[in-house]
Motif scaffolding. Structure first.
Motif, PDB file in Angstrom:
ATOM      1  N   UNK A   1       0.719  -1.328   0.072  1.00 20.00           N
ATOM      2  CA  UNK A   1      -0.080   0.195  -0.114  1.00 20.00           C
ATOM      3  C   UNK A   1       1.042   0.961   0.139  1.00 20.00           C
TER       4      UNK A   1
ATOM      5  N   UNK B   1      -3.954   5.870 -15.357  1.00 21.69           N
ATOM      6  CA  UNK B   1      -3.015   4.684 -15.828  1.00 21.69           C
ATOM      7  C   UNK B   1      -1.653   4.131 -15.283  1.00 21.69           C
TER       8      UNK B   1
ATOM      9  N   UNK C   1      -0.991   4.789 -12.219  1.00 21.55           N
ATOM     10  CA  UNK C   1      -1.189   4.405 -11.038  1.00 21.55           C
ATOM     11  C   UNK C   1      -1.494   2.836 -11.187  1.00 21.55           C
ATOM     12  N   UNK C   2      -2.637   2.486 -11.904  1.00 29.08           N
ATOM     13  CA  UNK C   2      -3.290   1.447 -12.169  1.00 29.08           C
ATOM     14  C   UNK C   2      -2.048   0.344 -12.589  1.00 29.08           C
TER      15      UNK C   2
ATOM     16  N   UNK D   1       0.017  -0.388  -9.533  1.00 28.27           N
ATOM     17  CA  UNK D   1      -0.882  -0.824  -8.467  1.00 28.27           C
ATOM     18  C   UNK D   1      -0.789  -2.375  -8.747  1.00 28.27           C
ATOM     19  N   UNK D   2      -1.153  -2.595  -9.936  1.00 26.47           N
ATOM     20  CA  UNK D   2      -1.076  -4.009 -10.520  1.00 26.47           C
ATOM     21  C   UNK D   2       0.030  -5.069 -10.098  1.00 26.47           C
TER      22      UNK D   2
ATOM     23  N   UNK E   1       0.900  -4.736  -6.291  1.00 24.99           N
ATOM     24  CA  UNK E   1      -0.139  -5.785  -5.541  1.00 24.99           C
ATOM     25  C   UNK E   1       0.085  -7.229  -5.701  1.00 24.99           C
TER      26      UNK E   1
ATOM     27  N   UNK F   1      -0.170  -9.397  -2.803  1.00 22.35           N
ATOM     28  CA  UNK F   1      -1.619  -9.768  -2.512  1.00 22.35           C
ATOM     29  C   UNK F   1      -1.808 -10.980  -3.379  1.00 22.35           C
TER      30      UNK F   1
ATOM     31  N   UNK G   1      -7.037 -12.298  -6.676  1.00 18.18           N
ATOM     32  CA  UNK G   1      -7.864 -10.924  -6.394  1.00 18.18           C
ATOM     33  C   UNK G   1      -7.370  -9.752  -7.412  1.00 18.18           C
ATOM     34  N   UNK G   2      -6.116  -9.691  -7.753  1.00 20.36           N
ATOM     35  CA  UNK G   2      -5.692  -8.330  -8.119  1.00 20.36           C
ATOM     36  C   UNK G   2      -5.829  -8.390  -9.635  1.00 20.36           C
TER      37      UNK G   2
ATOM     38  N   UNK H   1      -8.539  -7.114 -11.867  1.00 20.53           N
ATOM     39  CA  UNK H   1      -8.479  -5.840 -12.292  1.00 20.53           C
ATOM     40  C   UNK H   1      -7.568  -5.558 -13.133  1.00 20.53           C
TER      41      UNK H   1
END
Lengths: 442, 453
Positions: A304, A420, A422-423, A426-427, A430, A434, A438-439, A442
């Protein structure tokens, strides 16, 4: 002044091709000689240079006399028409760029120069390529000269001249780059203009090695020659403004208002985003601190934290882009609107002068034989002005649409990129911290 | 008293929780603990309130706090007050077909929840007792109301209270408590019943606890570390929640200002011919963008509530550690006292005075005591020593039992915490990604509108 000599052909002002239909043919009317007025009677000699438009003519470097503009049109106008057709058909023959800013430190002052590169096949230019350096002062001079010599046309705006010291660093990379882009735009707009691009001063600006010498010479000549055209800035009351100009005036008022509002909104957004960024910069590291306390939770907490850090970077890019690319263009158009309104005012005054003179004639009937010439001169002025302005307004509207289309699409693009970036990050981060199932959905 | 195997209730997240290993010796001795050792500790749901064998729930139960209602009434000072009451419904689930039947339904207010929790804290000091949702709204940002009567706050509190009850109900020890059972089933006079347990009297004084913290010499190292962890956790989550609230505030501002674009684009489109449509429709998307932040932040508020629960759990963790310190301190004091009495006895018996004693000094000043007096004193001391040794043995045992039981619950808690927080963090990351997707969508739509200008 080499009236009949072998000099560079003066680029005489012409109206846009369309509006010519409205005008009486310059060689047709009985008083064409009178219309010309003054020393600059166009002579058939001017045809010559075109046919001998070869490079073996030795031309004084930067010694061209200051061009003046009379609303008179010459026989070369027809030739000009053909050239314009070519331009409209999207074959450009004049390319100008502004690049490579450099700082110059002198004893008296420090300033920036920009390299102005010209590539052209036009006969008005001796060489196909030029590369000279200019500073803001020179651009400012050019603009003033254009306004003087082409008062019936809309001259593109320059980026703001004065910079509040202490608030903005005039030597910072961002400021210089923003200015460079605006100066580049300025010259390109002129280069694309069917009339302005043939202006003498523009030519000299692009080509002269020593612009200052030319400037001084121009001043001297001017004082000798005198302004051939001085628009009387008397307070003539206008009887009726042609619809299109009245509409344009109203349009520009509202347009400038709306742009002003958009400018304020954009600034506000940037301000809020910067404050958001400040908080994010504190937020991310707290997750890391927490991660240091934990064992099993360390990875997701770090994940995070990294996400937030990444958001910060992307946000910084966004706010920088908006400040450097979006806001300046808005402001440029506001300046443009202001200068356009001034031109509209001038037009009103010219028309006002004409109408006043017309009224005066109606009262003094015995002076009829003489006056008409003067009145017709006024009438011509009005009609030329109207024609030039109308054409320019249409050009302006079209360019404005394209410019704003590009500007707003650019704004949308920057925001898309912000999300974009960020996404994607994040992917990827994450997925290491994670559960994958789940990830990746997305 | 025979202890039936406690039924494992599924926790709020469906996990099964490790139960306690009740020591049969302690269970029986709990009632008979003597002076100064604190309240009887209910290590397993034993004690004088058991009416049935095993737990109160013959079947699996479902608890929900389904409604909240504003009420007015008179308080203890006979002044009118407004408060919110919450409806608690309990259903028992048929094991055969999973059908649930409503068995109990009653209204409780927040203060009653607090009473229940305080009771649990006193009688189960070795358990990390689930926390209640916050009493007053904290960590608010400008859009959130700090008003306790605000519907959003009430709604979030309702969820928090439900969560609390579910956590208690799924705890192998706490779920078997009678007072808890009555909380869910006995609407009237429940308060009196709780007070009759005398738990307020049994609560350790704050001062005593503080004293213990500073003076205890040999606490269990694990508890010291755990307390330190609890402190740090509290600190970091507080910080996190504070900054998050500011972040939310700023983000709200960013989105909402974009709404202004909607209006100005609309006004501008009125004076344009070709550009008009594109501008107008783009403006609409800007409005959508500005409105989208409300849902986004509402979701985030739930995430914040999950963090808040563990912020308060940290306090419960520290409470268990403090209890250990207190018990340990008590033990040390008792041991010290015993040692000094033994020494006194020895000195009297042998006649040597090694340490200062008031008696010694007075006897020097006023004359030696008689052998009969000395004998009497020795006898009294010997009795006290004998008692003290018994007490010390008990305290030691208690202490060990406490440590064992507490540590077991702590391990359970750790697993629960790791599980819950991991899920919370995952859902937060997912929220962020979803926010990005929405943003991309809106701006792509706007871009298309602009392209048609």
């Amino acid at each position: 002044m080499s009236a009949g000599g072998v000099g560079t052909p003066k680029s005489l002002p012409s109206s846009g091709p369309k509006s010519l239909q409205d005008m009486p043919h310059p060689l047709a009317g009985p008083s064409s000689e009178d219309i010309a007025g003054g020393e600059l009677t166009p002579s058939p000699d001017l045809q010559l240079p075109r046919s001998i438009a070869d490079k073996d003519l030795s031309l004084p470097n930067g010694g061209t006399p200051a061009g003046t503009s009379s609303p008179a049109s010459s026989s070369s106008l027809l030739n000009r028409l053909q050239l314009d057709d070519d331009l409209d058909g999207e074959t450009r023959d004049l390319f100008v760029t502004v690049e490579d800013p450099k700082k110059h430190v002198c004893t008296m002052e420090t300033y920036i120069t920009y390299r102005v590169t010209t590539k052209t096949s036009r006969i008005e230019f001796d060489l196909p390529e030029y590369s000279i350096r200019r500073r803001y002062q020179d651009f400012d001079w050019l603009r003033n000269k254009l306004e003087e010599s082409q008062p019936t046309h809309l001259i593109p705006p320059l980026p703001e001249k004065f910079v509040v010291k202490g608030v903005v660093d005039r030597f910072s990379e961002e400021f210089v780059e923003t200015r460079r882009k605006a100066l580049d735009k300025f010259l390109k707009r002129i280069a694309d203009h069917p009339v302005l691009s043939f202006n003498e001063h523009f030519n000299v600006f692009l080509t002269a090695k020593d612009l200052n010498a030319y400037k001084k010479q121009g001043m001297a000549l001017l004082s000798k020659v005198g302004e051939s055209v001085k628009y009387v800035t008397g307070g003539y009351k206008l009887r009726s403004r042609p619809l299109e100009f009245a509409a344009m005036g109203e349009y520009l008022d509202t347009f400038a208002l709306k742009l002003g509002t958009i400018d304020r909104i954009a600034q506000r957004i940037i301000k809020e985003e910067v404050e958001y960024l400040v908080e994010l910069r504190e937020y991310g590291p707290v997750y890391s601190t927490w991660g240091g306390l934990e064992m099993e939770l360390e990875e997701p907490l770090e994940g995070v934290s990294a996400c937030i850090g990444n958001c910060c970077t992307a946000l910084e890019d966004l706010t920088d882009d908006m400040t450097e690319d979006f806001l300046p263009v808005l402001r440029e158009y506001i300046l443009y609107s202001e200068s356009m309104k001034n031109v509209l005012k001038k037009r009103d005054q010219v028309q006002g002068e004409y109408e006043a003179k017309l009224e005066a004639i109606a009262l003094k009937k015995e002076e009829r034989p003489k006056v008409p010439a003067e009145v017709e001169k006024c009438q011509d002025r009005v009609e030329c002005f109207n024609a030039d302005l109308k054409a320019d307004m249409e050009r302006w509207q079209n360019n404005k649409r394209q410019d704003f289309r590009q500007l707003l699409m650019g704004m949308a693009d920057k925001n898309i990129q912000y999300y974009e970036k960020q996404r994607i990050e994040a992917r990827s981060s994450d997925s290491t911290n994670f559960p994958v199932e789940i990830i990746t959905s997305y | 008293m025979e202890q039936g195997a406690p039924e494992q209730q599924p926790g709020p997240l469906g996990e099964s929780l490790g139960g306690l290993d009740p020591d049969p010796v302690a269970a029986g001795d709990v009632e008979s603990v003597g002076i100064g050792s604190g309240p009887e500790v209910r290590l397993a749901g034993s004690g004088d309130f058991m009416t049935t064998e095993g737990n109160f729930w013959s079947k699996k139960i479902e608890i929900s706090v389904s409604e909240a209602e504003k009420r007015t009434g008179r308080n203890a000072m006979n002044m009118q007050e407004t408060y919110t009451a919450y409806l608690i419904e309990t259903r028992s689930v048929e094991p055969s077909d999973g059908q649930s039947v409503l068995t109990d339904s009653l209204w409780r207010r927040y203060s009653e929840f607090e009473l229940l929790r305080n009771y649990l804290l006193v009688f189960y000091p070795h358990i990390v007792v689930p926390p209640l949702p916050e009493k007053r709204a904290e960590f608010v940002w400008h859009k959130l109301s700090a008003d306790n009567m605000d519907p959003d706050f009430v709604e979030r509190r309702r969820i928090g209270l439900e969560n609390f009850l579910l956590r208690v109900a799924s705890h192998s020890v706490l779920s078997e408590d009678k007072i808890f059972y009555l909380f869910l089933t006995q609407e009237n006079n429940w308060k009196e019943t709780v007070n009759e347990t005398g738990f307020q009297l049994k609560a350790d004084s704050r001062l005593k606890a503080l004293n213990a913290t500073f003076r205890v010499k040999n606490p269990d190292k694990r508890f010291t570390e755990l307390k330190h962890y609890g402190d740090e956790l509290q600190s970091v989550i507080s910080h996190l929640l504070r900054v998050r609230a500011r972040v939310a505030d700023r983000l709200y501002g960013v989105y909402k200002v974009h709404g202004n674009y909607g209006r100005v684009f609309s006004e501008w489109s009125a004076i344009e011919k070709e550009m008009g449509d594109g501008l107008q429709s783009a403006g609409h998307h800007m409005d959508v963008y500005a409105a989208s932040i409300d849902d986004i932040l509402e979701e985030e508020e739930h995430y914040a509530d999950q963090l808040k629960e563990y912020l308060f759990y940290a306090e419960a963790l520290r409470a268990v550690c403090r209890k250990h310190e207190l018990m340990q301190y008590d033990l040390e004091m008792a041991a010290q006292d015993l040692a000094s009495k033994k020494q006194q006895c020895e000195e009297l018996a042998t006649g040597t005075v090694r340490t200062f004693s008031l008696k010694g000094m007075t006897s020097k000043l006023f004359g030696q005591e008689t052998p009969e007096q000395r004998e009497a004193r020795i006898k009294v001391l010997e009795e006290q020593i004998s008692e003290g040794e018994e007490q010390l043995k008990c305290k030691n045992l208690e202490g060990r039992e406490f440590v064992k039981a507490a540590w077991a619950d702590i391990e359970r808690f750790k697993e629960q915490k790791n599980h819950d927080l991991k899920e919370a963090l995952i859902s937060y990351a997912v929220m962020q990604i979803s926010m990005c997707k929405k943003g991309i969508q809106v701006w792509t739509n706007a871009k298309e509108c602009f392209s048609k200008m």
